[in-house]
Design an enzyme around this catalytic site. Sequence first.
Site, PDB file in Angstrom:
ATOM      1  N   CYS A   4       1.355  -4.902   5.176  1.00  0.00           N
ATOM      2  CA  CYS A   4       0.613  -4.603   6.402  1.00  0.00           C
ATOM      3  C   CYS A   4      -0.792  -5.170   6.416  1.00  0.00           C
ATOM      4  O   CYS A   4      -1.520  -4.964   7.378  1.00  0.00           O
ATOM      5  CB  CYS A   4       0.538  -3.088   6.627  1.00  0.00           C
ATOM      6  SG  CYS A   4      -0.599  -2.220   5.511  1.00  0.00           S
ATOM      7  N   CYS A  27       0.852  -1.178   0.000  1.00  0.00           N
ATOM      8  CA  CYS A  27       0.000   0.000   0.000  1.00  0.00           C
ATOM      9  C   CYS A  27       0.892   1.234   0.000  1.00  0.00           C
ATOM     10  O   CYS A  27       2.087   1.144   0.225  1.00  0.00           O
ATOM     11  CB  CYS A  27      -0.916   0.008   1.221  1.00  0.00           C
ATOM     12  SG  CYS A  27      -0.040   0.232   2.793  1.00  0.00           S
ATOM     13  N   ASP A  71      -6.441 -13.671  65.893  1.00  0.00           N
ATOM     14  CA  ASP A  71      -7.103 -14.979  65.859  1.00  0.00           C
ATOM     15  C   ASP A  71      -8.606 -14.797  65.783  1.00  0.00           C
ATOM     16  O   ASP A  71      -9.140 -13.745  66.115  1.00  0.00           O
ATOM     17  CB  ASP A  71      -6.790 -15.776  67.132  1.00  0.00           C
ATOM     18  CG  ASP A  71      -5.331 -16.184  67.195  1.00  0.00           C
ATOM     19  OD1 ASP A  71      -4.873 -16.517  68.303  1.00  0.00           O
ATOM     20  OD2 ASP A  71      -4.662 -16.164  66.142  1.00  0.00           O
ATOM     21  N   CYS A  79      -2.678  -5.092   1.203  1.00  0.00           N
ATOM     22  CA  CYS A  79      -1.243  -4.796   1.170  1.00  0.00           C
ATOM     23  C   CYS A  79      -0.425  -6.007   1.596  1.00  0.00           C
ATOM     24  O   CYS A  79      -0.767  -6.665   2.581  1.00  0.00           O
ATOM     25  CB  CYS A  79      -0.978  -3.617   2.111  1.00  0.00           C
ATOM     26  SG  CYS A  79       0.776  -3.267   2.397  1.00  0.00           S
ATOM     27  N   CYS A 135       2.891   1.815   3.214  1.00  0.00           N
ATOM     28  CA  CYS A 135       4.025   0.910   3.413  1.00  0.00           C
ATOM     29  C   CYS A 135       5.177   1.291   2.505  1.00  0.00           C
ATOM     30  O   CYS A 135       6.338   1.199   2.906  1.00  0.00           O
ATOM     31  CB  CYS A 135       3.601  -0.541   3.197  1.00  0.00           C
ATOM     32  SG  CYS A 135       2.718  -1.174   4.638  1.00  0.00           S
TER      33      CYS A 135
END
Lengths: 586, 192
Positions: free
Chosen positions: A117, A39, A355, A114, A42
Amino acid sequence: MDASEIQRRCNNILHEFKSKTTWTDHFPGMAALSNCGCCARCALRFTNQKSMPLFQERIEVLEAIIEEIKKIVSPPTAMSDTEPPVETHAEVGPASSSSSSSLPTTTSASRPVCTACFNILADAGSKSFTEPFLDRMSHSGYEFHDYTLTLQLPVSTIVRQCALWYHLRSLFPGNSLYKSENPEQHVVDIKEAVKWILGPLISRRLNYSFKNGSDFKANLVYLHAESSTEHEFIEAANEGWNKKRKTKKGTPRQSDSLANVSKALTLLPENLFCKYGVVPPQRVHALFTYNLTFNHESVYVAGRYNKYVRDLSQTPWLIDGELKSKDSVETLISQHIAPLFECDEARFSASGREDIDVRMLGSGRPFMLELINPHKIMFSREKYAEVEARINAHSDKIRVTRLQRIRKNQTNALKEGEETKRKTYKCCVWVDRPLTKADLDTLAQIKELEIDQKTPVRVLHRRSLATRRRTIYHITPEEVNGHFMFLTLSTQAGTYVKEFVHGDLGRTIPNVGTILGCKADILQLDVLEIEIDFPKQIDEPKPFSFSHSSSSSSSSSTSSSSSSSSTTQPSNMNIDSKPPSETAPS
Amino acid sequence: MRSLIERYYEEAFFESPCGEDQYVNQHTNGICVVGVAPGHPIIAEKKRVKKVNFDITNKSRLDNKVVGKGKKGGLWLDADTPLCTIECDDGSLYTLRCCIRGSLLEVNDRLVHQPTLIGGSGSGSGSGDGGGGGVGGDLSLTEGFLAIVMPKKDEMDDVTKGLTSYHDYCTKKGLPITRQKIPEAEKEYVFE
């Protein structure tokens, strides 16, 4: 943005690019990447230009730019394509953007996936992704002051990034841009780029403020099933990679984490990668998917409790099912607090314990409740007072005071006092021969008596055998009748008072029996006071004052000495409520 | 009012054929305290104890060390493993055994310097010198214990099975039954 605007922006940016060699040098590479199915964003990543505004540009603009760059690099006659671009992708969620497709690049209505990615980055700014994402963000069901967004990418993205890098190296051998064998420092990380786009978007649309290390985390995990096994060739290619896998039994395959794969790739030589891997990477058909989860850091509520009965344990005592005490101090307190916070779990801890048959009187014992992954956190001081009153009204057996929210760094104080502080007790003691005035005087005159206590038999099953030296600071005796008396004692923390009275078969020396020369036993014991100032007492609301800067998470303090927080607030305002613009819509 | 032993321990007795009886008091948490029973000649005949010797076959039980919450490293004892030998003023010598299976946590080291804690009675003044007066040798049940033994976790319920119950033992030996019987329903659950 219509087509002409897109074209105009494209031209402006391109003009900028053409004037700088830092950009024009990358043109061939960008074209090649686009031809591999990357893309536009990228393709931009591999220029290593960390320009936020550029990545934030609309994808259509960037696509137009790439198309122009391709024309510049190889004028239309030469075809340098490897494959025709793959058409549509699998539908995930709402239909992909149906807006502007009048551009020459995309021949189909939807964008191809793409290869680098899987459209994680390509669609990051597109409505098809952002609308559902923002919707889920705004309906998280959490209250928070600020947020951090964590991203996780599919492992294959890092493998493909490597593959694309090696592809560029093979296309442009000797080119100084791609001279490094490893792309790591030379390519913009997908995560970074996604954050550049999503951050401002979240800020603008939802009005949430980003803060590094915020208590509230939105975890965005991207997935891509189709490519999930693409990294497996690395093990075959590089024998002995990640030996961890072989030694650990039963642990999940950590070797498949992005960090591990990334490390393995740095160790794998280029030739082996190209031999066993796919260079350039294959086209994909499926789009990415994602999971969005939320998590809030633990919130801490503290207070002090009193116990007025002799048959209530501090924590639920479980043997198989539930035993005698169905209730416990912990449940009586927690049941009114935990639900408010809508948390996963509420963990109770106290500064020591008594206790089951011992009462806790005086100003009570400090405790805190850790609320894990709370969805709701904003409660006013009045609210805490209301909850406190409700707990106290609900049961006669206990009482809670000083209920307030505390900050994480104050939680240490709870345990610190356990070893060092003093405690005051009152007990009823029986002796086997009549008491004399001399006896009472002997006891009253005790100052800082050191005793050696071997681990009492009654706790020996769960504590280690040891001799502990403790100090009895002083004793105030009160005769009741010949054989009975009350003793009020002030002792060091960690003293077993019962054993100091009856001697535990002579394993606590000295003891009341040895001091008086008789047999002694203890009937009842109360804790009168625990000398530790935690949490602080709650004042009446102070008069309104702007000069105060107090922490945003402690709902009260006598001394507003904690000034480390960033927000400045008048000290008597609802500490936990934020100014309206920052509140997450519930 | 119930005594310490009555509150926390179940009393059981090992009846030896020659009358050298011992007691095994088991705490609610399973741990056992072992000692010399009232039927044993030392107590029944009101002897005065001269020396208690924990050195058996060159392994002194005084050297026993246990580490950690799990109390590891203790000497493993069987029912007939000797704990110590007791020498009385009249020259008589007795061997005392563990009577149960378990890991030794500690022996009563006070007996080294104060051997009369066994056989003593009355006020526990630490000198343990009693003799006569009151129920003979009742200190033996408390400060005069011999050893503390921890049975295996899964054997804790069974460890006293072969022994004589308190009630039966007192009846046999003609001892007063001072322990109060509390109906099961009212038994307070003593955690520690």
